[in-house]
Every structure is written in C-alpha cells, then in structure tokens.
Design a protein around this motif. Structure first.
Motif, PDB file in Angstrom:
ATOM      1  N   UNK A 118      57.482  10.735  31.199  1.00 58.69           N
ATOM      2  CA  UNK A 118      57.198  11.554  32.388  1.00 58.69           C
ATOM      3  C   UNK A 118      55.695  11.648  32.643  1.00 58.69           C
ATOM      4  N   UNK A 119      54.906  11.585  31.578  1.00 59.05           N
ATOM      5  CA  UNK A 119      53.449  11.745  31.685  1.00 59.05           C
ATOM      6  C   UNK A 119      52.709  10.428  31.920  1.00 59.05           C
ATOM      7  N   UNK A 120      53.419   9.291  31.870  1.00 61.92           N
ATOM      8  CA  UNK A 120      52.729   8.005  31.941  1.00 61.92           C
ATOM      9  C   UNK A 120      53.548   7.007  32.768  1.00 61.92           C
ATOM     10  N   UNK A 121      53.139   6.836  34.011  1.00 61.20           N
ATOM     11  CA  UNK A 121      53.866   5.944  34.923  1.00 61.20           C
ATOM     12  C   UNK A 121      53.866   4.488  34.455  1.00 61.20           C
ATOM     13  N   UNK A 122      52.812   4.083  33.746  1.00 60.88           N
ATOM     14  CA  UNK A 122      52.752   2.707  33.228  1.00 60.88           C
ATOM     15  C   UNK A 122      53.855   2.477  32.191  1.00 60.88           C
ATOM     16  N   UNK A 123      54.120   3.485  31.362  1.00 62.35           N
ATOM     17  CA  UNK A 123      55.204   3.352  30.385  1.00 62.35           C
ATOM     18  C   UNK A 123      56.552   3.253  31.090  1.00 62.35           C
ATOM     19  N   UNK A 124      56.714   4.004  32.167  1.00 58.08           N
ATOM     20  CA  UNK A 124      57.965   3.935  32.941  1.00 58.08           C
ATOM     21  C   UNK A 124      58.120   2.532  33.518  1.00 58.08           C
ATOM     22  N   UNK A 125      57.048   1.981  34.026  1.00 59.50           N
ATOM     23  CA  UNK A 125      57.095   0.626  34.583  1.00 59.50           C
ATOM     24  C   UNK A 125      57.489  -0.383  33.510  1.00 59.50           C
ATOM     25  N   UNK A 126      56.917  -0.256  32.337  1.00 58.91           N
ATOM     26  CA  UNK A 126      57.251  -1.176  31.232  1.00 58.91           C
ATOM     27  C   UNK A 126      58.712  -0.997  30.796  1.00 58.91           C
ATOM     28  N   UNK A 127      59.162   0.251  30.789  1.00 65.00           N
ATOM     29  CA  UNK A 127      60.555   0.551  30.441  1.00 65.00           C
ATOM     30  C   UNK A 127      61.495  -0.096  31.456  1.00 65.00           C
ATOM     31  N   UNK A 128      61.156   0.028  32.723  1.00 66.03           N
ATOM     32  CA  UNK A 128      61.973  -0.592  33.772  1.00 66.03           C
ATOM     33  C   UNK A 128      61.998  -2.113  33.630  1.00 66.03           C
ATOM     34  N   UNK A 129      60.852  -2.706  33.346  1.00 63.24           N
ATOM     35  CA  UNK A 129      60.781  -4.157  33.167  1.00 63.24           C
ATOM     36  C   UNK A 129      61.638  -4.596  31.985  1.00 63.24           C
ATOM     37  N   UNK A 130      61.586  -3.841  30.905  1.00 56.15           N
ATOM     38  CA  UNK A 130      62.410  -4.166  29.743  1.00 56.15           C
ATOM     39  C   UNK A 130      63.888  -4.119  30.120  1.00 56.15           C
ATOM     40  N   UNK A 131      64.288  -3.073  30.811  1.00 50.80           N
ATOM     41  CA  UNK A 131      65.691  -2.946  31.203  1.00 50.80           C
ATOM     42  C   UNK A 131      66.120  -4.098  32.101  1.00 50.80           C
ATOM     43  N   UNK A 132      65.312  -4.432  33.079  1.00 50.79           N
ATOM     44  CA  UNK A 132      65.670  -5.529  33.984  1.00 50.79           C
ATOM     45  C   UNK A 132      65.788  -6.852  33.228  1.00 50.79           C
ATOM     46  N   UNK A 133      64.977  -7.037  32.214  1.00 49.08           N
ATOM     47  CA  UNK A 133      65.051  -8.271  31.429  1.00 49.08           C
ATOM     48  C   UNK A 133      66.331  -8.322  30.595  1.00 49.08           C
ATOM     49  N   UNK A 134      66.994  -7.179  30.438  1.00 47.80           N
ATOM     50  CA  UNK A 134      68.218  -7.101  29.640  1.00 47.80           C
ATOM     51  C   UNK A 134      69.486  -7.207  30.487  1.00 47.80           C
ATOM     52  N   UNK A 135      69.315  -7.265  31.795  1.00 46.59           N
ATOM     53  CA  UNK A 135      70.498  -7.332  32.656  1.00 46.59           C
ATOM     54  C   UNK A 135      71.317  -8.560  32.281  1.00 46.59           C
TER      55      UNK A 135
END
Length: 157
Positions: A118-135
């Motif tokens: 919640x405090x770091x938008x860059x971490x959210x972006x990396x988390x989203x990228x990781x998830x998309x790579x797992x689709x």
C-alpha cells in the motif's frame, strides 16, 4: 489462472469484506478483522478472491476456528497449519479465505506485506507484473513464484 484488473473486482470484494467483518465481529469478541491480500491493495490485480485476517489471542485460536466454521468455512487443504495459523476457505460460492492468526505471531506478516505494498506503488507494479507472467501456469507454480516475491518484500526495510 485468470487475473482481473482492480476495476473488475475490488469494489465487490470490499463490500463482501465489510459483510464478513460484521459477522466475524459478532461471533468472535475482540478479534482484529482486517482486509488483506490483493483486493486490499489499490491498483493490484488479482484472481478476484477475498482474503481476511482474523487476529486473536493464541489461547483462543482453536475455539475461533471452530466458531468460524459455523459461518460456512472449512480448513483449507494443503496449506500451512500451526498452533498460530489456520487458513479457512468458504464452502459457499464466494471465493473467500480467512487467515486465523495468533496475535503477536510471525503470521502477522500478512498485514506487514499488505502495508508495504500500500505504501509503495512500484512494489504493486512489480507484483502485478509477476502475476501476469504467471497467467496460465499451474496454481503450485504461481504460489512458488508469489512466495519468493512476498519474502523479498518482507525482507525490505
């Protein structure tokens, strides 16, 4: 495995969270009931599920688990189960999981992970990228990759 954008799922998860929170608080006096998981993190993509943290004194963990089962939950198979952590999943059509956690235990990391994202938008972006790579990957492979990311985030100061 399919992922959803925040606009597709977050408002319905938040609504569902508040309903469950009120039910849990009626049944478990003094429980700390917190919205966790991707649905609690702005801009995070998700499988569309809802995760709820239920913090209770260690001595009350087992009785809390028994009470929450009356809300339509069962112990989640193939997950970590200790005297300080019990994961429950809904037996209804709702994709809801409860993390019943002993207060003060290492498993309060669910809250720490949420707060760091919640405090770091860059971490959210990396988390989203990781998830998309797992689709399209098997659930177990996704969990393994997600676990490495969670450990990385929790290790960051």
């Amino acid at each position: 495995m399919k992922f959803y954008s925040p606009e597709e799922y977050q408002s319905s998860c938040e609504e569902l969270f508040f309903w469950y929170k009120s039910q849990i608080e009626k049944l478990v006096n003094g429980a700390l009931v917190e919205h966790i998981g991707a649905s609690s993190i702005p801009k995070a993509i998700s499988k569309g599920d809802l995760d709820i943290f239920v913090g209770v004194p260690n001595i009350e963990l087992e009785s809390t688990v028994r009470v929450l089962k009356k809300l339509g939950f069962q112990e989640k198979a193939d997950t970590l189960r200790t005297s300080e952590l019990c994961m429950l999943e809904s037996t209804s059509d709702n994709d809801v999981a409860l993390q019943v956690v002993a207060n003060g235990s290492e498993f309060e990391c669910f809250l720490e992970f949420r707060d760091k994202l919640r405090a770091n938008e860059m971490l959210v972006q990396r988390y989203n990228e990781l998830k998309m790579s797992c689709e399209g990957l098997p659930q177990e492979e996704y969990r393994k990759m997600k676990s490495f990311f969670v450990e990385y985030v929790l290790a960051k100061t």
